[in-house]
Scaffold this motif. Sequence first.
Motif, PDB file in Angstrom:
ATOM      1  N   LEU A 271     -39.236   7.612  12.093  1.00 29.62           N
ATOM      2  CA  LEU A 271     -40.165   8.298  12.975  1.00 29.62           C
ATOM      3  C   LEU A 271     -40.001   7.810  14.417  1.00 29.62           C
ATOM      4  O   LEU A 271     -39.984   8.611  15.354  1.00 29.62           O
ATOM      5  CB  LEU A 271     -41.603   8.086  12.478  1.00 29.62           C
ATOM      6  CG  LEU A 271     -42.657   9.013  13.072  1.00 29.62           C
ATOM      7  CD1 LEU A 271     -43.767   9.264  12.058  1.00 29.62           C
ATOM      8  CD2 LEU A 271     -43.261   8.448  14.345  1.00 29.62           C
ATOM      9  N   GLU A 272     -39.859   6.506  14.578  1.00 26.08           N
ATOM     10  CA  GLU A 272     -39.695   5.948  15.920  1.00 26.08           C
ATOM     11  C   GLU A 272     -38.444   6.515  16.596  1.00 26.08           C
ATOM     12  O   GLU A 272     -38.444   6.789  17.806  1.00 26.08           O
ATOM     13  CB  GLU A 272     -39.608   4.431  15.839  1.00 26.08           C
ATOM     14  CG  GLU A 272     -39.695   3.747  17.184  1.00 26.08           C
ATOM     15  CD  GLU A 272     -39.904   2.245  17.065  1.00 26.08           C
ATOM     16  OE1 GLU A 272     -40.224   1.614  18.085  1.00 26.08           O
ATOM     17  OE2 GLU A 272     -39.756   1.701  15.938  1.00 26.08           O
ATOM     18  N   LYS A 273     -37.400   6.726  15.823  1.00 24.02           N
ATOM     19  CA  LYS A 273     -36.153   7.276  16.365  1.00 24.02           C
ATOM     20  C   LYS A 273     -36.381   8.639  17.022  1.00 24.02           C
ATOM     21  O   LYS A 273     -35.880   8.916  18.110  1.00 24.02           O
ATOM     22  CB  LYS A 273     -35.118   7.404  15.239  1.00 24.02           C
ATOM     23  CG  LYS A 273     -33.848   8.145  15.609  1.00 24.02           C
ATOM     24  CD  LYS A 273     -32.923   8.240  14.388  1.00 24.02           C
ATOM     25  CE  LYS A 273     -31.660   9.033  14.719  1.00 24.02           C
ATOM     26  NZ  LYS A 273     -31.925  10.454  14.969  1.00 24.02           N
ATOM     27  N   PHE A 274     -37.162   9.492  16.367  1.00 19.46           N
ATOM     28  CA  PHE A 274     -37.357  10.843  16.892  1.00 19.46           C
ATOM     29  C   PHE A 274     -38.295  10.905  18.091  1.00 19.46           C
ATOM     30  O   PHE A 274     -38.316  11.897  18.809  1.00 19.46           O
ATOM     31  CB  PHE A 274     -37.829  11.786  15.776  1.00 19.46           C
ATOM     32  CG  PHE A 274     -36.694  12.245  14.913  1.00 19.46           C
ATOM     33  CD1 PHE A 274     -35.784  13.180  15.380  1.00 19.46           C
ATOM     34  CD2 PHE A 274     -36.501  11.709  13.652  1.00 19.46           C
ATOM     35  CE1 PHE A 274     -34.717  13.593  14.605  1.00 19.46           C
ATOM     36  CE2 PHE A 274     -35.441  12.106  12.867  1.00 19.46           C
ATOM     37  CZ  PHE A 274     -34.539  13.050  13.346  1.00 19.46           C
ATOM     38  N   ILE A 275     -39.059   9.855  18.307  1.00 17.19           N
ATOM     39  CA  ILE A 275     -39.865   9.795  19.526  1.00 17.19           C
ATOM     40  C   ILE A 275     -38.940   9.713  20.743  1.00 17.19           C
ATOM     41  O   ILE A 275     -39.221  10.287  21.798  1.00 17.19           O
ATOM     42  CB  ILE A 275     -40.829   8.597  19.478  1.00 17.19           C
ATOM     43  CG1 ILE A 275     -41.872   8.800  18.369  1.00 17.19           C
ATOM     44  CG2 ILE A 275     -41.523   8.403  20.829  1.00 17.19           C
ATOM     45  CD1 ILE A 275     -42.770   7.612  18.138  1.00 17.19           C
ATOM     46  N   PHE A 276     -37.815   9.029  20.572  1.00 12.79           N
ATOM     47  CA  PHE A 276     -36.875   8.840  21.683  1.00 12.79           C
ATOM     48  C   PHE A 276     -35.779   9.909  21.715  1.00 12.79           C
ATOM     49  O   PHE A 276     -35.176  10.143  22.758  1.00 12.79           O
ATOM     50  CB  PHE A 276     -36.241   7.447  21.601  1.00 12.79           C
ATOM     51  CG  PHE A 276     -37.233   6.334  21.785  1.00 12.79           C
ATOM     52  CD1 PHE A 276     -37.712   6.023  23.052  1.00 12.79           C
ATOM     53  CD2 PHE A 276     -37.723   5.624  20.702  1.00 12.79           C
ATOM     54  CE1 PHE A 276     -38.648   5.005  23.238  1.00 12.79           C
ATOM     55  CE2 PHE A 276     -38.651   4.605  20.870  1.00 12.79           C
ATOM     56  CZ  PHE A 276     -39.109   4.299  22.146  1.00 12.79           C
ATOM     57  N   ASP A 277     -35.517  10.563  20.583  1.00 14.31           N
ATOM     58  CA  ASP A 277     -34.466  11.589  20.535  1.00 14.31           C
ATOM     59  C   ASP A 277     -34.915  12.877  21.205  1.00 14.31           C
ATOM     60  O   ASP A 277     -36.076  13.275  21.095  1.00 14.31           O
ATOM     61  CB  ASP A 277     -34.068  11.889  19.090  1.00 14.31           C
ATOM     62  CG  ASP A 277     -33.115  10.840  18.528  1.00 14.31           C
ATOM     63  OD1 ASP A 277     -32.779   9.897  19.279  1.00 14.31           O
ATOM     64  OD2 ASP A 277     -32.712  10.967  17.367  1.00 14.31           O
ATOM     65  N   ASP A 278     -33.990  13.520  21.865  1.00 10.96           N
ATOM     66  CA  ASP A 278     -34.278  14.779  22.559  1.00 10.96           C
ATOM     67  C   ASP A 278     -33.775  15.942  21.704  1.00 10.96           C
ATOM     68  O   ASP A 278     -32.752  16.549  21.998  1.00 10.96           O
ATOM     69  CB  ASP A 278     -33.594  14.766  23.935  1.00 10.96           C
ATOM     70  CG  ASP A 278     -34.153  15.826  24.882  1.00 10.96           C
ATOM     71  OD1 ASP A 278     -35.331  16.196  24.726  1.00 10.96           O
ATOM     72  OD2 ASP A 278     -33.406  16.283  25.756  1.00 10.96           O
ATOM     73  N   VAL A 279     -34.490  16.216  20.603  1.00 15.01           N
ATOM     74  CA  VAL A 279     -34.105  17.307  19.700  1.00 15.01           C
ATOM     75  C   VAL A 279     -35.307  18.217  19.470  1.00 15.01           C
ATOM     76  O   VAL A 279     -36.449  17.820  19.712  1.00 15.01           O
ATOM     77  CB  VAL A 279     -33.593  16.775  18.341  1.00 15.01           C
ATOM     78  CG1 VAL A 279     -32.378  15.880  18.533  1.00 15.01           C
ATOM     79  CG2 VAL A 279     -34.698  16.027  17.586  1.00 15.01           C
ATOM     80  N   LYS A 280     -35.051  19.410  18.996  1.00 15.58           N
ATOM     81  CA  LYS A 280     -36.134  20.359  18.757  1.00 15.58           C
ATOM     82  C   LYS A 280     -37.106  19.810  17.713  1.00 15.58           C
ATOM     83  O   LYS A 280     -36.712  19.090  16.791  1.00 15.58           O
ATOM     84  CB  LYS A 280     -35.568  21.696  18.292  1.00 15.58           C
ATOM     85  CG  LYS A 280     -34.808  22.447  19.382  1.00 15.58           C
ATOM     86  CD  LYS A 280     -34.314  23.790  18.868  1.00 15.58           C
ATOM     87  CE  LYS A 280     -33.598  24.553  19.979  1.00 15.58           C
ATOM     88  NZ  LYS A 280     -33.079  25.864  19.509  1.00 15.58           N
ATOM     89  N   ALA A 281     -38.368  20.190  17.865  1.00 17.23           N
ATOM     90  CA  ALA A 281     -39.416  19.680  16.975  1.00 17.23           C
ATOM     91  C   ALA A 281     -39.120  20.015  15.514  1.00 17.23           C
ATOM     92  O   ALA A 281     -39.316  19.180  14.624  1.00 17.23           O
ATOM     93  CB  ALA A 281     -40.767  20.247  17.390  1.00 17.23           C
ATOM     94  N   GLU A 282     -38.642  21.223  15.246  1.00 18.35           N
ATOM     95  CA  GLU A 282     -38.371  21.609  13.856  1.00 18.35           C
ATOM     96  C   GLU A 282     -37.279  20.743  13.249  1.00 18.35           C
ATOM     97  O   GLU A 282     -37.350  20.373  12.075  1.00 18.35           O
ATOM     98  CB  GLU A 282     -37.975  23.092  13.775  1.00 18.35           C
ATOM     99  CG  GLU A 282     -37.865  23.591  12.347  1.00 18.35           C
ATOM    100  CD  GLU A 282     -37.736  25.100  12.253  1.00 18.35           C
ATOM    101  OE1 GLU A 282     -37.066  25.569  11.323  1.00 18.35           O
ATOM    102  OE2 GLU A 282     -38.301  25.809  13.116  1.00 18.35           O
ATOM    103  N   GLU A 283     -36.266  20.409  14.033  1.00 15.86           N
ATOM    104  CA  GLU A 283     -35.205  19.523  13.542  1.00 15.86           C
ATOM    105  C   GLU A 283     -35.774  18.159  13.190  1.00 15.86           C
ATOM    106  O   GLU A 283     -35.410  17.549  12.175  1.00 15.86           O
ATOM    107  CB  GLU A 283     -34.102  19.377  14.588  1.00 15.86           C
ATOM    108  CG  GLU A 283     -33.272  20.617  14.827  1.00 15.86           C
ATOM    109  CD  GLU A 283     -32.214  20.375  15.903  1.00 15.86           C
ATOM    110  OE1 GLU A 283     -31.648  19.259  15.950  1.00 15.86           O
ATOM    111  OE2 GLU A 283     -31.963  21.306  16.693  1.00 15.86           O
ATOM    112  N   ALA A 284     -36.651  17.649  14.049  1.00 17.77           N
ATOM    113  CA  ALA A 284     -37.275  16.352  13.793  1.00 17.77           C
ATOM    114  C   ALA A 284     -38.119  16.388  12.520  1.00 17.77           C
ATOM    115  O   ALA A 284     -38.045  15.476  11.682  1.00 17.77           O
ATOM    116  CB  ALA A 284     -38.137  15.944  14.990  1.00 17.77           C
TER     117      ALA A 284
END
Length: 387
Positions: free
Chosen positions: A154-167
């Motif tokens: 979860l912490e990774k996706f806070i910093f990743d710049d990807v679409k919400a659905e992908e996350a």
Amino acid sequence: MDRFRSITIAVSKVHSSEAIKGSTPPSIIIGEKNYPKVPLIYNIPPGVQGDQAKEYEDPKGWWGKKSLNEILSLRSQMISSLLKKVDINDPFKLYEKEISLAGVSYKPVDSNAVSDKKGIEAKLRFDGVLIPRGPSLEVNDIKVEDNPKLSPHLEKFIFDDVKAEEAILELYRNGEDYYKIITGLSLGLFGLKKNRKLVPTRWSITAVDQAIGKYLLPQIRRFGEIDEVEVYYSSYLGNYFHIILFPSTYRSVWVEIWHPLSLWANELIVSDLSEDYWGKYDFLDGGYMASRLAVLEKLHERKRQAGVIIIREITAEYYAPVGNWHIRETTKRALEENKIATFEGLRDAIKFVNMRLKAKDKVSLEDIKSIKKLLVQTSIDSFLNKK
């Protein structure tokens, strides 16, 4: 009286001139009122700190163990610290203060909310989708005094710049807690950074249900059909569920039977909706979406597709709504733990379930529009087999 006692205990621990101190379980709601300047509700049980706070919001842990009254008592003991007019376009402000991080922590987080307002509004608020919340107080500020503990994924996706659905889907595939995914989306922690916004919690629940369903269904449609008609059953909080899976390409029917004196029903009410092979349903229903997700997960796990009939019977025992989490969890438990019968024909399974209903003398499942359509429909396969 128990709820009144719980509210009194919670309110007695707080003076309006002081901070509300305790650990959030965590429990945060983004409201819809006055959108795009929305309320944020940060729930704290006063004086309760550390792991003891977890039970105040724990749907998976509650299931089968906590009675309706016990759940309402727990929710009554939390103070809803209300921050008004939070800008949905500025989720970073909540991130800076670690409020949003506290919301997705897998451990309770020590917090306090400061208020200069007079008087706590001492009443419970109920909702058919959201978990109830207790007495509320408008606050000036919320301070996170502990380090939130986040899962690495979860912490990774806070910093990743990807679409919400992908996350959402990547977190789901990695086994992230479903309720943490909802909260993360609601608090604007996922998505392309330039597009991130707060999402009212009610909307985020539906969005996550739909995103995961959209991911699972195309895979399920490629699987072979089950071999026989299967009937599953489970109940909790005065809600009784029968799930019928039958040999077919994917299609689904949802039936709700509301008994008199149950929520929103002074007489027996029966409603239904259907979903086709392509995932198009008659209308959006939060209860159906919660139950549907549990069914799709089980079919995906089995690598099989099937026709589905879900029958939810709501009795007067369910005298206060506690959100739709219990629908998802009860359906899941039924499919995992309690197959009660198998049949060669769908009609026999429907008759069997009808005889088990508490409203069996007043309801004919075979005559409900969506079920009747299933029974009289001639499939292309059967037409070709006759030829």
